[in-house]
Scaffold this motif. Structure first.
Motif, short mmCIF file in Angstrom:
data_model
loop_
_atom_site.label_atom_id
_atom_site.label_comp_id
_atom_site.label_asym_id
_atom_site.label_seq_id
_atom_site.Cartn_x
_atom_site.Cartn_y
_atom_site.Cartn_z
N ARG A 125 11.04 7.30 -10.71
CA ARG A 125 11.55 6.65 -9.50
C ARG A 125 11.89 5.19 -9.79
O ARG A 125 11.24 4.52 -10.60
N ASP A 126 12.89 4.69 -9.12
CA ASP A 126 13.32 3.30 -9.25
C ASP A 126 12.13 2.35 -9.03
O ASP A 126 11.47 2.41 -8.00
N PRO A 127 11.85 1.47 -10.00
CA PRO A 127 10.68 0.59 -9.85
C PRO A 127 10.77 -0.33 -8.64
O PRO A 127 9.74 -0.69 -8.05
N HIS A 128 11.98 -0.72 -8.25
CA HIS A 128 12.13 -1.62 -7.09
C HIS A 128 11.63 -0.94 -5.82
O HIS A 128 10.96 -1.56 -4.98
N SER A 129 11.93 0.34 -5.66
CA SER A 129 11.46 1.06 -4.48
C SER A 129 9.94 1.23 -4.51
O SER A 129 9.28 1.21 -3.47
N ILE A 130 9.38 1.40 -5.72
CA ILE A 130 7.92 1.50 -5.86
C ILE A 130 7.26 0.19 -5.43
O ILE A 130 6.29 0.18 -4.67
N LEU A 131 7.81 -0.92 -5.91
CA LEU A 131 7.24 -2.23 -5.57
C LEU A 131 7.32 -2.50 -4.08
O LEU A 131 6.37 -3.01 -3.48
N GLU A 132 8.44 -2.11 -3.46
CA GLU A 132 8.60 -2.32 -2.02
C GLU A 132 7.59 -1.49 -1.23
O GLU A 132 7.01 -1.97 -0.25
N GLU A 133 7.36 -0.24 -1.67
CA GLU A 133 6.39 0.60 -0.98
C GLU A 133 4.98 0.02 -1.11
O GLU A 133 4.20 0.02 -0.15
N CYS A 134 4.64 -0.48 -2.30
CA CYS A 134 3.33 -1.08 -2.51
C CYS A 134 3.15 -2.32 -1.64
O CYS A 134 2.07 -2.52 -1.04
N LYS A 135 4.19 -3.15 -1.54
CA LYS A 135 4.10 -4.35 -0.69
C LYS A 135 3.95 -3.97 0.78
O LYS A 135 3.17 -4.59 1.51
N ASP A 136 4.70 -2.95 1.20
CA ASP A 136 4.59 -2.48 2.59
C ASP A 136 3.18 -1.99 2.89
O ASP A 136 2.64 -2.24 3.98
N LEU A 137 2.58 -1.29 1.94
CA LEU A 137 1.21 -0.80 2.13
C LEU A 137 0.24 -1.96 2.26
O LEU A 137 -0.66 -1.95 3.12
N TRP A 138 0.39 -2.97 1.43
CA TRP A 138 -0.49 -4.15 1.53
C TRP A 138 -0.31 -4.84 2.88
O TRP A 138 -1.29 -5.19 3.55
N ASN A 139 0.93 -5.00 3.30
CA ASN A 139 1.20 -5.66 4.59
C ASN A 139 0.69 -4.84 5.77
O ASN A 139 0.45 -5.37 6.85
N SER A 140 0.52 -3.51 5.54
CA SER A 140 0.00 -2.63 6.60
C SER A 140 -1.52 -2.53 6.56
O SER A 140 -2.10 -1.76 7.34
N GLY A 141 -2.15 -3.27 5.66
CA GLY A 141 -3.61 -3.31 5.64
C GLY A 141 -4.28 -2.44 4.61
O GLY A 141 -5.51 -2.37 4.55
N TYR A 142 -3.50 -1.76 3.76
CA TYR A 142 -4.11 -0.92 2.72
C TYR A 142 -4.69 -1.79 1.62
O TYR A 142 -4.15 -2.85 1.29
N LYS A 143 -5.78 -1.32 1.03
CA LYS A 143 -6.50 -2.10 0.03
C LYS A 143 -6.48 -1.46 -1.35
O LYS A 143 -6.92 -2.08 -2.32
N GLU A 144 -6.00 -0.21 -1.44
CA GLU A 144 -5.97 0.47 -2.73
C GLU A 144 -4.82 1.47 -2.76
O GLU A 144 -4.60 2.18 -1.78
#
Length: 478
Positions: free
Chosen positions: A198-217
């Motif tokens: 998968r495109d790394p940019h989309s992976i990074l965006e999903e990870c950032k969205d998860l952090w902004n949504s309160g996920y910790k891992e």
């Protein structure tokens, strides 16, 4: 954290998310098997949420029932068949209800499900979930619907998965799909297709969205994460044909780990599953470099015997595996490993079995997933090898492997006693509502008394004072 002999007769898991008030239909989505299937279910729920479906855990109120299935072992398939028979009876009471099968069984047993046994209305393979809206229209018109075409490109990178049944703390992020390894016992390359990243940019965006949504891992997920290779799209096997620019700018798994660790420095990072022949020491160097990359690797070996590894087409030897473990521990001294082990594979001798036991002792796994070999139709082993180890021998060898792993797990748990650990609180202990449960960096489960002011998602310092075979017992550090 304990050795696991998985109950393959267990019913799947169904989850629901908050309803959209504008949606009028109900989806019951039940998942079986590996983490990839549960991650795929989140993609399916996202697609159908846009098509007017709210999720439900009450099968009797569903307009659409979907089972996301696993083909990895025979018992898993038997469990799904029994479940479909139950739904067939329910459908007699609710003839307008649609029943479908997704995932690995869909691809493998498409004709039997639709035509011969008439258990379902809809069959959708793991690369065809975008086609669900069109397929559902076909079922509404009274036609059976099927799409099990495997793709060389599909990664669902642009679909934001809904998070089904999670704790709001941990989440999966899929980075690869498919597998090229062709182990002789495994159906995955035939049910999930060729490997693509998968495109790394989309992976990074999903990870950032998860952090902004309160996920910790987050757990970076794939059939073989170590084989991740992005060079602009397409199967990994075609990388040799890539341009010089594509090769120069390609991103491998170690580099992706580095990017993710830097993009979300406050979030814990895990990854699964790894394969020894593709695992780079650079991955362990990244683990040592970044505090937020957990010090734990699930590294399936399947057997400790070179004879069996060759027969399984594992593409690594016992010696290479042990050398990788040794070097990894030099780079990351606190790293923990878990295993997958198959006993009773075709022609396995008692000496081969003893090689497995000796390898386990040398590695000192924290825990493992252990199985007696079950023949899977369509695999190279099924076509070319005889499943010739008697059932009683398989069960005796499996019992010995499980017993040894129990001893190793107790030893490994004991090694964590008397030390401070950072524990991510994931929820309340199942055995004691006055205690939290969470995991340390090495993936060991720890329980400890609740204190006022703590909440799920907090990372707390815990002193571990004792252990059981599978759990650390701790108390909050003063």
């Amino acid at each position: 954290m304990q050795e696991k002999y998985i109950d393959e007769t267990k019913q799947g898991e169904a989850f629901a998310i908050a309803e959209r008030p504008e949606n009028s239909k109900k989806l019951f989505l039940e998942s079986y098997g590996c983490q990839m299937n549960f991650s795929d279910s989140e993609i399916v729920a996202s697609i159908l949420n846009e098509q007017g479906y709210n999720t439900t855990v009450k099968v009797e109120e569903a307009d659409l029932i979907l089972l996301n299935t696993c083909s990895i072992r025979e018992k898993a398939e038997q469990t799904v068949r029994m479940r479909l028979s139950q739904f067939k009876n329910l459908k007699k009471e609710r003839p307008n209800m649609t029943v479908g099968v997704l995932g690995c069984m869909a691809e493998r047993l498409k004709t039997k499900f639709l035509e011969e046994e008439q258990l379902v209305d809809l069959v959708v393979g793991p690369d065809a979930y975008r086609d669900l809206p069109n397929l559902l229209k076909e079922t509404e018109d009274g036609r059976d619907a099927i799409n099990v075409i495997l793709s060389k490109e599909e990664t669902y990178a642009d679909i934001n998965p809904v998070r089904l049944g999670g704790n709001g703390v941990t989440a999966f992020v899929t980075i690869t799909r498919g597998c090229d390894n062709m182990c002789t016992f495994c159906v995955v390359p035939f049910t999930r297709g060729r490997e693509r990243s998968r495109d790394p940019h989309s992976i990074l965006e999903e990870c950032k969205d998860l952090w902004n949504s309160g996920y910790k891992e987050i757990t970076l997920l794939g059939q073989n994460v170590d084989s991740y290779l992005w060079y602009g799209g397409g199967p990994k096997k075609d990388f040799a044909k890539a341009s010089e620019m594509q090769k120069a700018t390609a991103v491998n798994f170690a580099q992706l780990l580095d990017l993710v660790a830097k993009a979300v420095p406050e979030i814990r990072i895990r990854f699964s599953t790894s394969n020894p022949q593709d695992m780079s020491l650079d991955v362990f160097r990244m683990m040592a470099k970044h505090d937020n990359i957990c010090k734990y690797v699930h590294l399936p070996v399947q057997s400790g015997s070179n004879n069996m590894l060759e027969a399984m087409n594992r593409q690594h030897t016992r010696e290479e595996y042990l050398d990788l473990i040794r070097k990894a521990k030099e780079i990351v001294p606190e790293v923990a490993f878990s295993q997958d082990m198959i006993v009773g594979f075709c022609n396995e001798s008692e000496e081969d079995h003893q090689d497995t036991l000796s390898l386990m002792k040398e590695v000192e796994y924290d825990y493992g997933y252990m199985f007696a070999y079950s023949e899977r139709p369509g695999t190279p082993a099924h076509k070319k090898m005889e499943d010739n180890i008697p059932a009683d021998v398989k069960q005796r060898r499996l019992a010995e492997v499980i017993a040894l792993q129990g001893e190793l797990s107790r030893q490994r748990m004991k090694s964590y006693v008397g030390r401070m650990h950072q524990i991510l609180i994931e929820g309340t202990s199942k055995k004691n509502e006055n205690q939290w449960k969470g995991r340390n960096s090495q993936n060991a489960v720890c329980v400890f008394d609740k204190f006022e002011g703590q909440k799920i998602g907090d990372i707390v310092d815990v002193f571990v004072y004792d252990n059981t075979q599978g759990t650390l017992l701790g108390k909050i550090a003063e």
